[in-house]
Design a protein around this motif. Structure first.
Motif, PDB file in Angstrom:
ATOM      1  N   PHE A 295      85.052 -20.262 -22.813  1.00  0.00           N
ATOM      2  CA  PHE A 295      85.150 -19.806 -24.200  1.00  0.00           C
ATOM      3  C   PHE A 295      83.772 -19.784 -24.867  1.00  0.00           C
ATOM      4  O   PHE A 295      82.800 -20.335 -24.347  1.00  0.00           O
ATOM      5  CB  PHE A 295      86.142 -20.647 -25.001  1.00  0.00           C
ATOM      6  N   LEU A 296      83.728 -19.111 -25.986  1.00  0.00           N
ATOM      7  CA  LEU A 296      82.476 -19.025 -26.720  1.00  0.00           C
ATOM      8  C   LEU A 296      82.481 -20.081 -27.811  1.00  0.00           C
ATOM      9  O   LEU A 296      83.514 -20.392 -28.393  1.00  0.00           O
ATOM     10  CB  LEU A 296      82.321 -17.639 -27.348  1.00  0.00           C
TER      11      LEU A 296
ATOM     12  N   THR B 294      94.201 -24.846 -26.564  1.00  0.00           N
ATOM     13  CA  THR B 294      93.873 -23.439 -26.348  1.00  0.00           C
ATOM     14  C   THR B 294      92.378 -23.183 -26.230  1.00  0.00           C
ATOM     15  O   THR B 294      91.963 -22.081 -25.923  1.00  0.00           O
ATOM     16  CB  THR B 294      94.381 -22.605 -27.523  1.00  0.00           C
ATOM     17  N   ASN B 295      91.590 -24.193 -26.519  1.00  0.00           N
ATOM     18  CA  ASN B 295      90.134 -24.041 -26.584  1.00  0.00           C
ATOM     19  C   ASN B 295      89.686 -23.108 -27.702  1.00  0.00           C
ATOM     20  O   ASN B 295      88.576 -22.596 -27.690  1.00  0.00           O
ATOM     21  CB  ASN B 295      89.544 -23.555 -25.251  1.00  0.00           C
TER      22      ASN B 295
END
Ligand code: FES
Ligand code: ZN
Lengths: 161, 92, 864
Positions: free
Chosen positions: B3-4, B73-74
């Motif tokens: 993820f960002l 969910t990050n």
């Protein structure tokens, strides 16, 4: 307060018996190549403090609002150290640098947005500072990784016809 | 993980540029009793949900910042620079 | 044999291509795949199956099944039905002993009854333990597909490339291209990836052949383009992966000659090949029946068409001999044929969508699983989204005929209907458990052909419906990917000091310590250590962490971080410090020199440097004190010059008075050494008189050379990490991480003088106070062996038959001629001269506890 003379390569001096030799950490790995330029001997001076207060004739790369790297010719280091504001640290010896051509090569080295340079980020798995000038890129990174980064860069270039 | 994460200083970057130092805990103000010390040093809430965490932009600008991330969910809801003397810390 | 020129054929008949297969030359044309050329040359058997070694043919002919995997030019598991022909390629069958026609391993299919049920290996090959080596050899032989050339070396290069795009379209079929075109028309930057080699398009970039292998968080899509792995970051992802033709489950459904409709279509249309003489079609949809026209055009007679939508038979079985289809039995009627086209409808290829977070729900009406609730950055178009013509929902399996063979649910892993039933009977009745137990869907097709059929079968056997059974979790990789591509270029980030190449030139044995390459020793560690005691040695310690701590709060900051006191230090002095956590754990050690009122120079261990620097910066972020911390690790090279003659050497090079008056023990001074500005720290790094020079990295080699040159007549020799370890052990200097672990604190580690518990606060204070209150549980002490044997590090210390401690360091000291070490022992043993027994080679060896340094206990040589 120490002025940290021992940090500045340009303060070394030749005396009758001694002639200190500046050695680039990229010298061996880049020997015999023309596709990559070695920028390791460029002056690199870090400023901690109010970056906006920097007022010198040199390239200033802002890393955070309180931290910047000033790039200058080696001969200009002494002058800049004296004139820069805040905490001034000579990083000339700390950072190796190289210059290469080509966006594709850069895409194989980093995930950084090449439209958003200069930026500090990961290049070839090491922390780096990347600057762009058209299709040419300059990368500065800790000198202890220099030989390794040099090998990666040459390998990447070899993979691009 | 891919993820960002939005560095308050550099903007969105691949999470691999960062180091995570876990959830924000609170260092006791004064000498805690043994129970309090153990809680502070060893116990974590380990929530399944939104968690406040310390992150370090290791490969970039080298600053520490705080992020609110949903551990399920990050999804990163928010990142911000720490307020000085926030009194928060972790035992590492 | 080819048909006359077909309308859309891909081959260029004017350009023949030859390659080798099983010792013969096969000729195809440009535009052929290896598979189509082989088929045209008469080859029908393309592989032997995983477990039973049954003959298998071109089931799908589109890269989606395991049936045509071969070794091509040394690369195993290449699907030849999609691999373009190459002049001179060497193609070999795999998973056979002998040839495809005569595979000795096929015995498993005929006689290997007891080996066949799922779970057999798990259950059987456990006991007796002593037979495990045999079992292992056997299992390794039957596990996995293909053989690797272990001596191949780097024969191909693999690269990783980071790409960004606004829109990434996965799949170059009709819907994919439409989506790409309209996004491009709206001014977006579009890249389309297609596994089959979609043609270029002026409006957007086409990457083909290339396969998306997954959708990860943050819109990351890795794309396998053969030699390059593209890591796409896309703002929007359009999934146009189409739908997957589904097989039917009936006995004999794996025979050579049984095909999915797409295989037949491709053979005829693209490569102008006649797929067989007499064909039977059994289909749940129009697509399957539509191949009849093609077959007739190719000269194949279609002898029977069975439309499952109108008249589904109860019984369906294929019969064959030598693995080839000979006839089909439908409700008692036997129809002779050599080609059976089966179509169980089409299942949307939703896997990438599910990976991205979409929900997948069963549509009972249509008998397919359909994606829904897509994440906002992902879109599905075309048949991947569930758009398709109506089809019949086929039976989970068809009843077989007398003498019909096995009914395969999964051709990759050779899982039969019987296996699934048995697994369910044994209690593996959920699809996730059943999958792991039977390995159904876990083979090379990644569930393309067996996922839906296995769910149907699970539903029927559990007397429920597909919706209740549900799907298994979709995970990358969606397409097979070579390990080389994932490994990439294979460079390891490596740190080298600026003196590194001198060590290599001197023939040093190099070793890894963290990211660093360091000299273990140059020749003989013991001699290098002795040379330090007797003359002078030099070691490259550029790897030490180095930090500048500067600002009005510098002293306060350090006093909060360390148990030590620093505010009372004089400028120009050095103090040893041990860094701890709030748990009281020792995390690092090093020296702290005060360079100015508000300025400290801190060194850390080599491997701890990065952690310590982040630790400092983190506490600084928490406390917000007026102090800057600057990492100078790489900026400075450092060498330690040590030994009784080090003063003489330094006197020749340095511009200061090197006498005890000029620079005394624990002084820090700045001066020029051989023309290079240095910070000199006079510390007892290895227990002898010594000086540590810190100076700008670019002069590493120069100063190293100068020291060796000007010290030559003094007998100077470089020494590596191993002699350093011996020398430091002689002084009982702890090695953090070796002599300490996550339980170790400064008090029990024998350094109570470090911890100034009268300070108001510091990190770890409370924990140390607690340790003091509860009393010591164990203590770090030195020990000396009575008989000279060196016990293993980690060796147990025993008292009265019970464990009473452990050895953490041990070496033979060439200087003392004794075996010495450090150990954690119970407090009652932590007194000078206590006798302990250490386990050595199964027996015990006697040692004596020592609390003072083994060498120069009063530090006279250090201060000399
Ligand atoms: S026949 Fe080649 S993958 Fe199915
Ligand atoms: Zn940043």
């Amino acid at each position: 307060m120490s002025e940290l003379h021992f940090l500045s390569p340009d303060r070394a001096r030749s005396e009758d018996l001694f002639a200190p030799r500046f050695a680039s950490p990229l010298a061996r790995v880049l020997a015999g190549t023309t596709s990559v330029l070695d920028l390791s001997q460029l002056g690199k001076i870090e400023v901690r403090g109010d970056v906006d207060a920097i007022d010198v004739e040199a390239e200033v790369v802002r890393i955070t609002p309180r931290r910047a790297l000033v790039l200058c010719p080696y001969e200009q280091c002494a002058e800049l150290r004296a004139r820069l504001p805040g905490l001034v640290i000579d990083m000339t010896g700390a950072l190796a640098g190289l210059e290469l051509e080509g966006e594709q090569a850069m895409r194989r080295l980093t995930d950084l947005d090449l439209e958003g340079l200069p930026a500090a980020g990961k290049v070839a798995e090491v922390p780096a500072l990347v600057l762009r000038d058209g299709s040419r890129f300059r990368i500065f990174f800790p000198q202890e990784f220099a030989h390794y980064v040099g090998e990666v860069v040459l390998d990447v270039l070899e993979g691009i016809e | 993980m891919s993820f960002l994460l939005n560095c308050p200083n550099c903007g969105p970057r691949d999470v691999n540029e960062f180091a995570c130092a876990g959830e924000v805990t609170s260092r006791p103000k004064a000498l805690p009793d043994l129970r309090g010390l153990t809680d502070y040093v060893y116990f974590r809430r380990n929530v399944a949900g939104v968690q406040r965490e310390w992150w370090y932009h290791r490969f970039g600008c080298e600053i520490w910042f705080l992020a609110e991330r949903d551990t399920r969910t990050n999804e990163v809801l928010k990142t911000e620079l720490p307020q000085a003397s926030a009194g928060t810390s972790s035992a590492g | 044999m080819r048909l006359p020129e077909q309308l859309n054929e891909r081959i260029d008949r004017s350009r023949p291509v030859r390659f080798f297969f099983a010792g013969r030359v096969v000729e195809g044309f440009e535009g052929d795949t290896i598979g189509s050329a082989l088929f045209a040359s008469g080859q029908r058997v393309f592989s032997r199956s995983f477990k039973y070694h049954r003959r298998r043919g071109l089931l799908c002919c589109s890269g989606g099944c395991p049936n045509c995997m071969m070794r091509v030019d040394g690369v195993p598991n290449v699907r030849v039905c999609t691999e373009p022909v190459r002049e001179g390629a060497h193609v070999h069958a795999q998973n056979v002993l002998g040839s495809l026609e005569h595979d000795l391993l096929a015995a498993v299919d005929h006689f290997g009854g007891p080996f066949t049920p799922v779970g057999f290996y798990y259950r059987t090959m456990i006991r007796p333990r002593s037979l495990w080596p045999l079992y292992e050899r056997f299992l390794r032989n039957v596990a996995g597909l293909g053989r690797l050339d272990k001596h191949a070396g780097r024969t191909r290069r693999f690269d990783t490339e980071h790409r960004r795009t606004e829109v990434l379209v996965i799949g170059g079929g009709r819907s994919g291209r439409e989506a790409a075109r309209s996004a491009a028309a709206a001014g977006r930057q579009v890249v389309l990836v297609d596994e089959r080699g979609a043609p270029a398009d002026g409006a957007f970039e086409v990457l083909a052949p290339a396969r998306a292998i997954g959708i990860y968080e943050g819109g990351l899509v890795p794309v396998d383009a053969g030699n390059v792995l593209y890591r796409f970051r896309a703002e929007r992802i359009v999934v146009a992966t189409g739908a997957l033709e589904q097989p039917l489950l009936f006995p004999g459904n794996d025979l050579v000659g049984v095909h999915l409709p797409g295989a037949v279509r491709r053979l005829v249309d693209e490569w102008s090949i006649k797929p067989g003489e007499r064909a039977v079609i059994v289909s749940a949809d129009e697509r399957g029946l539509a191949v009849a026209d093609k077959l007739e055009r190719a000269g194949t007679s279609v002898v029977e068409r069975i439309d499952l939508r109108s008249a589904p038979p109860r019984q369906l079985a294929a019969r064959g001999s030598r693995g080839r289809l000979r006839s089909v039995v439908v409700d008692g009627r036997e129809i002779e044929c050599d080609l059976l086209v089966m179509s169980g409808g089409r299942q949307p290829a939703y896997s990438l969508l599910a990976q991205a977070g979409a929900r997948v729900e069963y549509d009972a009406e249509r008998g397919i699983f359909v994606p829904s609730d897509l994440p906002s950055n992902v879109e599905a178009v075309g048949s991947a989204a569930g758009e398709q013509e109506p089809a019949a929902v086929p039976a989970a399996t068809f009843e077989g005929a007398e003498g019909a063979g096995r009914c395969f649910v999964c051709v990759c892993e050779d899982v039969t209907e019987k296996d699934v039933k048995r697994a369910i009977a044994e209690g593996f009745d959920s699809i996730e458990l059943g999958k792991r137990y039977t390995t159904v869907t876990m083979g090379p097709c990644q569930g393309r052909l067996c996922h839906v059929p296995s769910i149907r079968l699970f539903a029927r056997e559990n007397e429920t419906d597909e919706k209740a059974i549900g799907t298994t979790t979709a995970r990358p990789p969606w397409a097979p990917v070579s390990l080389g591509l994932l490994a990439g270029r294979g460079h390891e980030p490596t740190k080298r000091t600026s003196i590194h190449h001198r060590h290599e030139e001197a023939g040093a044995t190099m070793m890894w310590t963290g990211f660093w390459r360091r000299a273990h020793s140059y020749e003989h560690a013991a001699n290098e250590a002795l040379n330090v005691h007797r003359g002078v040695g030099v070691i490259d310690v550029s790897t030490l962490g180095k930090l500048l701590v500067q600002g009005p709060d510098a002293a306060r900051f350090l006093e909060l971080l360390y148990p030590n006191r620093f505010g009372d230090m004089k400028v120009g002095r050095i103090r040893y410090g041990v860094l701890g956590t709030d748990a009281g754990r020792i995390m690092d050690d090093g020296t702290i020199a005060r360079l100015g009122e508000d300025q400290y120079y801190v060194t850390t261990t080599s491997t701890g440097a990065d952690t310590v620097i982040e630790w400092f910066e983190w506490w600084n972020a928490v406390w917000g004190l007026d102090v800057e911390t600057v990492n100078l690790t790489g900026a400075l090279a450092a060498v330690n010059v040590a030994g009784p003659r080090s003063r003489e050497l330094l006197g020749r090079l340095a511009q200061i008075d090197t006498s005890n008056e000029g620079i005394s023990y624990l002084d820090a001074k700045e001066t020029y050494v051989a023309g290079v500005p240095c910070l000199i720290l006079r510390i007892g790094f290895v227990g002898e008189l010594g000086y540590e020079l810190h100076f700008a990295s670019p002069y590493g080699e120069y100063l190293w050379d100068a020291l060796l040159e000007y010290g030559a007549d003094l007998g100077i020799r470089p020494f590596g990490l191993e002699p350093q370890r011996i020398l430091r052990l002689e002084k009982m200097h702890i090695l953090v991480g070796q002599d300490t672990d996550s339980e170790s604190n400064v008090l029990e580690a024998g350094m109570p003088w470090i911890a100034k518990l009268d300070k108001e606060d510091f990190v770890g204070k409370w924990a140390l106070e607690h340790v003091q209150e509860r009393g010591f549980r164990e203590q770090l002490v030195g020990f000396e062996m009575t008989d000279g044997v060196v016990p293993a590090e980690g060796g147990q210390i025993v008292l009265g038959g019970r464990p009473a401690g452990r050895v953490t360091s041990s070496r033979l000291s060439p200087q003392l001629g004794r075996a010495i070490g450090m150990a954690w022992v119970r407090p009652e043993l932590a007194h000078e001269g206590a006798e302990i027994d250490i386990k050595v080679n199964g027996g015990f060896a006697r040692a004596c506890v020592r609390l003072k340094p083994f060498f120069d206990p009063e530090g006279e040589r250090l201060r000399s």
